[in-house]
Design a protein around this motif. Structure first.
Motif, PDB file in Angstrom:
ATOM      1  N   THR A  47       0.921  -1.132   0.085  1.00  0.00           N
ATOM      2  CA  THR A  47      -0.014  -0.001   0.034  1.00  0.00           C
ATOM      3  C   THR A  47       0.798   1.271  -0.054  1.00  0.00           C
ATOM      4  N   SER A  48       1.027   1.834   0.985  1.00  0.00           N
ATOM      5  CA  SER A  48       1.846   2.823   1.227  1.00  0.00           C
ATOM      6  C   SER A  48       3.300   3.006   0.678  1.00  0.00           C
ATOM      7  N   LEU A  49       3.874   1.897   0.611  1.00  0.00           N
ATOM      8  CA  LEU A  49       5.364   1.890   0.277  1.00  0.00           C
ATOM      9  C   LEU A  49       5.378   1.873  -1.362  1.00  0.00           C
ATOM     10  N   THR A  50       4.064   1.047  -1.590  1.00  0.00           N
ATOM     11  CA  THR A  50       4.050   0.912  -3.245  1.00  0.00           C
ATOM     12  C   THR A  50       3.823   2.275  -3.707  1.00  0.00           C
ATOM     13  N   LEU A  51       3.028   3.142  -2.972  1.00  0.00           N
ATOM     14  CA  LEU A  51       2.398   4.489  -3.693  1.00  0.00           C
ATOM     15  C   LEU A  51       3.723   5.315  -3.517  1.00  0.00           C
ATOM     16  N   PHE A  52       4.598   5.067  -2.570  1.00  0.00           N
ATOM     17  CA  PHE A  52       5.937   5.953  -2.244  1.00  0.00           C
ATOM     18  C   PHE A  52       6.660   5.502  -3.555  1.00  0.00           C
ATOM     19  N   PRO A  67       7.875  -0.678 -13.242  1.00  0.00           N
ATOM     20  CA  PRO A  67       6.489  -0.777 -12.232  1.00  0.00           C
ATOM     21  C   PRO A  67       6.741  -0.614 -10.926  1.00  0.00           C
ATOM     22  N   ALA A  68       6.098   0.193 -10.258  1.00  0.00           N
ATOM     23  CA  ALA A  68       6.196   0.576  -8.878  1.00  0.00           C
ATOM     24  C   ALA A  68       5.990  -0.947  -7.827  1.00  0.00           C
ATOM     25  N   GLY A  69       4.932  -1.512  -8.334  1.00  0.00           N
ATOM     26  CA  GLY A  69       4.641  -2.848  -7.559  1.00  0.00           C
ATOM     27  C   GLY A  69       5.929  -3.731  -7.750  1.00  0.00           C
ATOM     28  N   THR A 136      16.880   2.112  -3.994  1.00  0.00           N
ATOM     29  CA  THR A 136      17.607   1.465  -2.932  1.00  0.00           C
ATOM     30  C   THR A 136      16.929   1.647  -1.698  1.00  0.00           C
ATOM     31  N   TRP A 137      16.354   2.862  -1.461  1.00  0.00           N
ATOM     32  CA  TRP A 137      15.864   3.093   0.036  1.00  0.00           C
ATOM     33  C   TRP A 137      14.835   1.999   0.157  1.00  0.00           C
ATOM     34  N   LEU A 138      13.921   1.741  -0.841  1.00  0.00           N
ATOM     35  CA  LEU A 138      12.857   0.853  -0.580  1.00  0.00           C
ATOM     36  C   LEU A 138      13.418  -0.855  -0.591  1.00  0.00           C
TER      37      LEU A 138
END
Length: 181
Positions: A47-52, A67-69, A136-138
């Protein structure tokens, strides 16, 4: 939440448990709350981390826009890589009589979850300054959080079944899975 409160209230006051069994219910309740907090954090990956990732992460790699996901998929890879290592660690510590207790493993898991979000807090400081951040942060956040998962998840269900009065083991297992939900 109402189901959990109702069930633990039933166990403590109405299930006819001995004082020793009732004390174990209090431990189960604490572990249930810890697991719920942990899994609430872990579910932020989708959710929020994928939006980030979608809004604030530079996902351009060699002309390809990832893709973000896709970033959250690395968590599964981390579990596959690190599960054997953590398993070996717990076994080695157990042989030496230094295997951390279940509450300590839960605490380590929660601390690692918090540390993963601390990494994202630092990343957010860059975003607030108007920059997009590197993936890399994620990737580091997910790594730390999956280490937490490998501390908490394997012992969670096992500890609940060991603590439960024999006639309530199946129900308590269901309650642990409610903490995941």
């Amino acid at each position: 939440g109402f189901v959990a409160v109702g069930y633990f209230t039933y166990l403590i006051f109405f299930a006819g448990l001995s004082p020793a069994e009732r004390q174990r219910v209090y431990v189960m309740l604490a572990l249930f709350i810890a697991a719920t907090v942990y899994y609430a954090g872990q579910e932020q990956a989708g959710t929020s981390l994928t939006l980030f990732a979608d809004r604030y992460t530079d996902r351009h790699i060699f002309g390809w826009n990832m893709p973000a996901g896709m970033l959250q998929g690395i968590s599964s890879l981390y579990i596959l890589i690190f599960a054997p290592l953590f398993s070996a660690l717990w076994i080695a510590l157990g042989r030496r009589g230094k295997d951390p207790s279940t509450p300590v493993k839960f605490a380590i898991g929660l601390a690692l979850m918090g540390t993963g979000f601390l990494v994202m807090f630092v990343a957010c400081r860059y975003v607030l300054a108007g920059q997009k951040v590197a993936p890399t942060w994620l990737i580091v956040c997910y790594l730390i959080q999956m280490w937490g998962d490998l501390c908490l998840a394997p012992v969670g269900l096992s500890s609940m079944t060991k603590l439960a009065a024999p006639r309530f083991v199946g129900q308590v297992m269901g309650m642990f899975f409610l903490s995941v939900a």
